[in-house]
Design an enzyme around this catalytic site. Structure first.
Site, PDB file in Angstrom:
ATOM      1  N   ARG A  93       0.824  -1.221   0.000  1.00 36.24           N
ATOM      2  CA  ARG A  93       0.000   0.000   0.000  1.00 36.24           C
ATOM      3  C   ARG A  93       0.848   1.257   0.000  1.00 36.24           C
ATOM      4  O   ARG A  93       0.345   2.350   0.282  1.00 36.24           O
ATOM      5  CB  ARG A  93      -0.919   0.011   1.201  1.00 36.24           C
ATOM      6  CG  ARG A  93      -0.185  -0.134   2.515  1.00 36.24           C
ATOM      7  CD  ARG A  93      -1.090   0.220   3.616  1.00 36.24           C
ATOM      8  NE  ARG A  93      -0.544  -0.200   4.896  1.00 36.24           N
ATOM      9  CZ  ARG A  93      -1.111   0.085   6.041  1.00 36.24           C
ATOM     10  NH1 ARG A  93      -2.218   0.777   6.053  1.00 36.24           N
ATOM     11  NH2 ARG A  93      -0.586  -0.316   7.155  1.00 36.24           N
ATOM     12  N   ASP A 252      10.474  -7.363   8.377  1.00 31.79           N
ATOM     13  CA  ASP A 252      10.123  -6.470   7.253  1.00 31.79           C
ATOM     14  C   ASP A 252       9.909  -5.043   7.751  1.00 31.79           C
ATOM     15  O   ASP A 252       9.763  -4.133   6.934  1.00 31.79           O
ATOM     16  CB  ASP A 252       8.870  -6.977   6.527  1.00 31.79           C
ATOM     17  CG  ASP A 252       7.691  -7.188   7.472  1.00 31.79           C
ATOM     18  OD1 ASP A 252       7.835  -7.984   8.419  1.00 31.79           O
ATOM     19  OD2 ASP A 252       6.651  -6.545   7.283  1.00 31.79           O
ATOM     20  N   ASP A 262       8.309   1.966  10.077  1.00 30.84           N
ATOM     21  CA  ASP A 262       6.985   1.339   9.961  1.00 30.84           C
ATOM     22  C   ASP A 262       6.222   1.363  11.280  1.00 30.84           C
ATOM     23  O   ASP A 262       6.254   0.436  12.068  1.00 30.84           O
ATOM     24  CB  ASP A 262       7.101  -0.109   9.442  1.00 30.84           C
ATOM     25  CG  ASP A 262       6.623  -0.180   8.003  1.00 30.84           C
ATOM     26  OD1 ASP A 262       6.353   0.884   7.419  1.00 30.84           O
ATOM     27  OD2 ASP A 262       6.504  -1.287   7.466  1.00 30.84           O
TER      28      ASP A 262
HETATM   29  P1  AMP Z   1       2.585  -3.628   8.184  1.00 29.67           P
HETATM   30  O1  AMP Z   1       1.919  -4.436   9.249  1.00 29.67           O
HETATM   31  O2  AMP Z   1       1.959  -2.283   7.948  1.00 29.67           O
HETATM   32  O3  AMP Z   1       4.052  -3.542   8.346  1.00 29.67           O
HETATM   33  O4  AMP Z   1       2.317  -4.422   6.814  1.00 29.67           O
HETATM   34  C1  AMP Z   1       2.699  -5.745   6.571  1.00 29.67           C
HETATM   35  C2  AMP Z   1       2.459  -6.068   5.123  1.00 29.67           C
HETATM   36  O5  AMP Z   1       1.067  -5.950   4.793  1.00 29.67           O
HETATM   37  C3  AMP Z   1       3.181  -5.156   4.121  1.00 29.67           C
HETATM   38  O6  AMP Z   1       3.545  -5.928   3.011  1.00 29.67           O
HETATM   39  C4  AMP Z   1       2.130  -4.129   3.782  1.00 29.67           C
HETATM   40  O7  AMP Z   1       2.354  -3.514   2.548  1.00 29.67           O
HETATM   41  C5  AMP Z   1       0.874  -4.989   3.766  1.00 29.67           C
HETATM   42  N1  AMP Z   1      -0.338  -4.224   4.039  1.00 29.67           N
HETATM   43  C6  AMP Z   1      -0.713  -3.696   5.228  1.00 29.67           C
HETATM   44  N2  AMP Z   1      -1.896  -3.076   5.108  1.00 29.67           N
HETATM   45  C7  AMP Z   1      -2.287  -3.204   3.824  1.00 29.67           C
HETATM   46  C8  AMP Z   1      -3.415  -2.756   3.070  1.00 29.67           C
HETATM   47  N3  AMP Z   1      -4.406  -2.068   3.625  1.00 29.67           N
HETATM   48  N4  AMP Z   1      -3.454  -3.094   1.758  1.00 29.67           N
HETATM   49  C9  AMP Z   1      -2.478  -3.793   1.183  1.00 29.67           C
HETATM   50  N5  AMP Z   1      -1.387  -4.225   1.824  1.00 29.67           N
HETATM   51  C10 AMP Z   1      -1.289  -3.943   3.127  1.00 29.67           C
HETATM   52 MG    MG Z   2       5.568  -3.005   7.385  1.00 32.46          MG
END
Ligand code: AMP
Ligand code: MG
Length: 487
Positions: A93, A252, A262
């Site tokens: 995203r 990540d 993040d």
């Molecule tokens: P995060 O927990 O924000 O670090 O995200 C973990 C993974 O999920 C990453 O690959 C993000 O890009 C993906 N991700 C989180 N929220 C969304 C969303 N609303 N749409 C698409 N991908 C998402």
């Molecule tokens: Mg992330």
């Protein structure tokens, strides 16, 4: 100072080609409007702060317009999430819009979070809600003001685009700035998919762009790994010293540059609690406050595994062994300074541990304790602070040790002690309830509170007239906010 259309791009990561990232255009959000901008972050791009108010600013950072020189890309990476390997993550995203270099010759990645779906979105909608965008913005800029390495945030753009989480919310975008968006998970991706050529291209890029001094060393990759270990040890020492809980230390979400990266369900401690779990979805407490220290090492060993094509296992193991001692040294140094000490003694670690134990047992406000400790001489300060402790006898015993230690330290001119301690012990902290109040107002279209809170937190050590309420302990409702991963 530059106008918005005068930014100079040099998209070095995009030039590494389609194996490392994919071209994707941002998907605009409806009726984009400025929620908040950071003048200090704008200065990193040489932008005149007044341009934040122009319609073009909201159009650019709301995904409606793009510079001709920008090359928006979604990066591919993987990573360990809560201890398990997830083979395919990537920018689901967010998009790297391009790299801008400023007049000082620094490069900044422009990363637009909430920019719509990409090949890595999996089941997600590619969006970020206003609530989480504001939280990321405030935390980035607040950590920076505290002197804690972090990605920066240029602005939040709100919209009328509906998105569905537990309830219907509105989409927003946050423009994140970082010298690099390469994560531990980038190296893991190419290692576990067995693509040595691409892993090498990534490694050489990171070395050349971000660790050029390591190229002078006989083993550049080893020198880089050592630097990453050192930076993480220092970063996590700062988190622990200031009571910052990241919440989702998956690999990540770990920056190769050793900066806070993040932001999700993070929190600053209100009452001191070593076992605090800020992420409501973290049932096991894997990322609890005190676990951040060993998890830092766990994450570095996941990175080490991915670097085995470049570095011998023995050298990796030896370098990993530096983490804890370095962490300890940085942490103790910071805590001594928080206590107003200017010298070191062998028992200082115990002095800190005893204090934290007492604070834990009595639910003492972590930040305010240190701030108040510097207000007066050691003797007067402890006499005032003892009322906050349930175990008064225990606190008195600690206070006696502390006052004797302060006397031995010697540098006790009170004006100097106060200046020294107030320069390291913040008065204003991004407490969850303060963020929540600002978010509630913003969700009703009133952005004044987000802007005011951002301004207060940009000078956390300086007493600001009329801002006393931002320095208070949280009300009871504010201590038990449940922040989940949903964002
Ligand atoms: P995060 O927990 O924000 O670090 O995200 C973990 C993974 O999920 C990453 O690959 C993000 O890009 C993906 N991700 C989180 N929220 C969304 C969303 N609303 N749409 C698409 N991908 C998402
Ligand atoms: Mg992330």
């Amino acid at each position: 100072m530059k106008a918005l259309d005068e930014l100079t791009f040099d998209n070095r990561f995009a030039r590494l080609g389609d194996a490392l990232s994919t071209h994707v255009l941002p998907e605009p959000i409806g009726e984009p409007r400025l929620v908040v901008a950071s003048p200090a972050a704008m200065a990193l791009l040489d932008l005149d702060p007044s341009v934040a108010e122009t319609p073009l600013f909201a159009e650019l950072f709301g995904g409606h317009k793009l510079w001709a020189e920008a090359e928006p890309r979604a990066m591919v990476y993987s990573g360990h999430q809560f201890g398990s390997y997830n083979p395919q993550l990537g920018d689901g995203r967010g998009l790297l819009l391009g790299e801008v270099y400023n007049e000082a010759g620094e490069h900044w990645d422009l990363h637009l979070k909430g920019a719509g779906q990409t090949p890595y979105s999996r089941m997600g909608d590619g969006r970020a809600v206003l609530r989480s965008s504001i939280r990321e913005f405030l935390a980035s800029e607040a950590l920076h003001a505290l002197g804690i390495p972090t990605t920066r945030a240029l602005c939040v753009i709100g919209s009328n685009t509906p998105v569905w989480r537990e309830k219907q919310e509105r989409a927003a975008m946050v423009l994140r700035l970082a010298a690099s968006h390469v994560r531990f998970g980038h190296f893991e991706y190419f290692y576990y998919t067995q693509r040595p050529e691409q892993q090498k291209a990534l490694g050489e890029h990171v070395l050349a762009m971000h660790f050029p001094e390591c190229l002078e060393q006989p083993e550049p990759y080893l020198a880089m790994f050592r630097e990453v270990v050192e930076r993480n040890a220092e970063l996590i020492a700062k988190w622990q010293a200031y009571g910052f809980c990241h919440g989702v230390m998956n690999t990540d979400n770990m920056s190769i540059l050793g900066v806070t990266f993040d932001f999700g369900p993070f929190a600053f401690l209100d009452d001191f609690d070593a076992n605090f779990i800020c992420n409501h979805s973290d049932d096991q407490g894997r990322y609890s406050f005190s676990n951040q220290v060993p998890i830092g090492q766990w994450n570095l060993s996941a990175l080490a595994q991915a670097l085995t094509p470049f570095i011998s296992v023995d050298a990796l193991r030896e370098t990993l062994g530096l983490y804890f001692p370095l962490y300890q040294a940085h942490y103790l140094d910071l805590m001594r300074r928080r206590l107003g000490l200017t010298t070191g003694e062998e028992d200082d670690q115990k002095l800190v541990e005893k204090l934290l134990q007492l604070m834990q047992n009595s639910s003492v406000d972590y930040s305010l304790f240190f701030r108040r400790l510097g207000d007066e001489t050691a003797e007067l300060a402890v006499a005032r602070l003892r009322d906050d402790f349930v175990d008064i006898k225990g606190f008195d015993a600690w206070a006696e040790l502390y006052c004797a230690r302060v006397a031995r330290d010697g540098n006790n001119d009170q004006a100097q002690r106060r200046t020294r301690m107030h320069a390291i012990n913040p008065l204003y902290i991004l407490r969850n309830y303060l963020a929540q109040k600002a978010i509630d107002a913003a969700e009703n279209g009133d952005y004044a509170e987000v802007r005011r809170l951002h301004a207060v937190l940009s000078k956390p050590f300086e007493e600001q007239p009329g801002m006393d309420s931002y320095a208070e302990r949280p009300p009871e409702w504010g201590k038990h906010l449940e922040i989940s991963c949903s964002s």
